[in-house]
Design an enzyme around this catalytic site. Structure first.
Site, PDB file in Angstrom:
ATOM      1  CG  ASP A  29       3.223  -3.538  -6.508  1.00  0.00           C
ATOM      2  OD1 ASP A  29       3.667  -4.392  -7.103  1.00  0.00           O
ATOM      3  OD2 ASP A  29       3.111  -3.193  -5.315  1.00  0.00           O
TER       4      ASP A  29
ATOM      5  CE  LYS B 122       3.680 -11.825  -3.496  1.00  0.00           C
ATOM      6  NZ  LYS B 122       3.804 -10.625  -3.055  1.00  0.00           N
TER       7      LYS B 122
ATOM      8  CG  PHE C  52       0.581  -5.721   0.664  1.00  0.00           C
ATOM      9  CD1 PHE C  52       0.844  -5.519   2.105  1.00  0.00           C
ATOM     10  CD2 PHE C  52       1.738  -6.634   0.229  1.00  0.00           C
ATOM     11  CE1 PHE C  52       1.979  -6.120   2.852  1.00  0.00           C
ATOM     12  CE2 PHE C  52       2.924  -6.913   0.803  1.00  0.00           C
ATOM     13  CZ  PHE C  52       2.851  -6.648   2.195  1.00  0.00           C
TER      14      PHE C  52
HETATM   15  C1  PLP Z   1       4.104  -9.473  -2.204  1.00  0.00           C
HETATM   16  C2  PLP Z   1       3.903  -8.122  -2.676  1.00  0.00           C
HETATM   17  C3  PLP Z   1       4.700  -7.032  -2.439  1.00  0.00           C
HETATM   18  C4  PLP Z   1       5.965  -7.203  -1.576  1.00  0.00           C
HETATM   19  O1  PLP Z   1       6.857  -8.111  -1.895  1.00  0.00           O
HETATM   20  P1  PLP Z   1       7.930  -8.908  -1.112  1.00  0.00           P
HETATM   21  O2  PLP Z   1       8.737  -9.729  -2.105  1.00  0.00           O
HETATM   22  O3  PLP Z   1       7.187  -9.862  -0.123  1.00  0.00           O
HETATM   23  O4  PLP Z   1       8.638  -7.696  -0.510  1.00  0.00           O
HETATM   24  C5  PLP Z   1       4.604  -5.579  -2.992  1.00  0.00           C
HETATM   25  N1  PLP Z   1       3.592  -5.509  -3.687  1.00  0.00           N
HETATM   26  C6  PLP Z   1       2.643  -6.345  -3.987  1.00  0.00           C
HETATM   27  C7  PLP Z   1       1.536  -6.038  -4.768  1.00  0.00           C
HETATM   28  C8  PLP Z   1       2.699  -7.536  -3.442  1.00  0.00           C
HETATM   29  O5  PLP Z   1       1.804  -8.736  -3.758  1.00  0.00           O
END
Ligand code: PLP
Length: 397
Positions: free
Chosen positions: A224, A253, A139
């Site tokens: 990521d 986050k 994700f």
């Molecule tokens: C939450 C998340 C995103 C997206 O972040 P947003 O601030 O919601 O756009 C991307 N990568 C990972 C691993 C995430 O947990």
């Protein structure tokens, strides 16, 4: 003041219905607890989806924001401001990256990382048809670039065509990555610990193998760490525990403790390939967001947060293992640090709803996982309370 029912009605009448929200109106928070509009207390093991590392209503953090609000909230990126310079210095030096670009969210950090990889490839060989390898069950966000590298067909289905040149390998299966590499491949993107996909930590051999492939082929390794970064797994960034360093890193986050801010970082030649005109953001790196970043890093150090996570995480693991041993519906626990999941053979949503009744906030991940991403400041007492509440819930299910 409106009552909860009318607030929920108003929201449902006017918001585009992209979320099935729980019927709770949250009002304020304190430490690891949230309080709804009727005064009911919740123990929060979700932390606003791995955002509130220090818990709610932290005075030191709030005061830093208030001071900056009274000074300057926004400037545009045509000028400098001190919090931005300071946040950039701290974030690059602590992460081992050379340069940073600030965004307003995680998905934007991914957009930037994907653009950076494409530009890097363009500078290298003049082609503009490069490919990126991403992982199944990953994700990376909801905007079109991030969605294109998100390994979830259901999220993509209605929104085609996706940006071309993205291929999906199996997470933790190096051969499946090798099989997708060709002359056009310019980057491999993955989460160091998959979050939304179901809390899967990378195998050390896999992540080291990806690093080696990238080194051999001149490809960029993009990690990521939007969810797993910032001390959550027991080191500032999770990759530190694997003895690898990415070329590009995304973070968000917990970076701003609820103030919307994200970033992508790069090192070496990758840090130099974007030039004026290539990328931008009106808000990105504004002084308010950057004060939140600076303060976050100061508090990580002041509070010895990494040591605390390493001390408390085994206690959480033990508690979850005991639940897994005691309840047949809990099949497995997995995770790293304070990013844990239990696999259940009942509907996670049913568990979560019942937990809310008990005053416990939890989130799901993937189709069959209940996720535990509490504030990093939790104590043994908080873990005990969570375990007691969750045991009550599982007893009833
Ligand atoms: C939450 C998340 C995103 C997206 O972040 P947003 O601030 O919601 O756009 C991307 N990568 C990972 C691993 C995430 O947990």
């Amino acid at each position: 003041m409106s009552d909860s029912a009318s607030i929920m009605n108003m929201a449902e009448s006017h918001l585009i219905h992209t979320y099935n929200r729980y019927p709770i109106v949250l009002d304020h928070g304190d430490g690891v607890h949230l309080y709804d509009a009727d005064g009911k207390e919740y123990l929060d093991f979700g932390a606003g989806i791995a955002v509130f590392a220090f818990g709610y209503n932290n005075k030191e953090f709030n005061d830093a924001l208030k001071d900056q609000i009274d000074k300057l909230v926004h400037t545009s990126n045509y000028f400098y401001n001190e919090p931005m310079a300071e946040a950039a210095r701290i974030l690059t030096s602590r992460s081992g990256m050379d340069k940073v670009f600030f965004t307003n969210s995680g998905t934007e950090a991914i957009e930037g990382a994907v653009k950076l990889a494409k530009k890097y490839g363009f500078m290298k060989d003049g082609r503009n048809d490069h490919e990126i390898i991403a992982m199944d069950h990953s994700f990376h966000g909801r905007s079109m670039g991030a969605l294109a590298v998100t390994g979830n067909k259901h999220y993509q289905e209605a929104f085609g065509p996706m940006i071309p040149g993205i291929r999906f390998a199996k997470y933790n299966d190096l051969e499946s990555v090798k099989a997708l590499i060709n002359d056009k491949t310019i980057a491999i993107i993955m989460e160091t610990v998959q979050g939304e996909g179901g809390i899967y930590p990378a195998d050390p051999e896999f992540i080291k193998g990806v690093r080696q492939l990238c080194d051999e082929r001149g490809m960029l390794m993009i990690l990521d760490e939007i969810q797993c970064g910032l001390c959550r797994t027991g080191s500032l960034y999770a990759f530190e525990q694997y003895g690898v360093v990415p070329d590009v890193l995304t973070t968000a986050k917990a970076l701003g403790q609820g103030v919307p801010v994200g970033a992508f970082l790069a090192r070496g030649a990758a840090a130099e390939c974007l030039v004026p005109g290539d990328h931008g953001s009106t808000y990105g790196g504004n002084p308010l967001a950057c004060v939140a970043v600076v303060k976050t890093f100061e508090m990580i150090e002041e509070k010895g947060l990494i040591a605390h996570v390493n001390e408390i995480a085994p206690y959480l693991e033990e508690a979850l293992d005991e639940l897994a041993g005691h309840f047949d519906c809990v099949k497995e626990r997995r995770g790293k640090g304070l990013m844990q999941g239990i696999v259940v053979d009942v509907k996670p949503a049913d568990v979560i709803k019942k937990a809310l009744e008990e005053g416990l906030i939890l989130f799901a991940a993937g189709a069959d996982v209940i996720r535990f991403v509490p504030p990093l400041t939790i104590t043994r007492e908080d873990v005990d309370e969570m375990k007691e509440k969750l045991a009550c819930v599982l007893e009833k299910i």
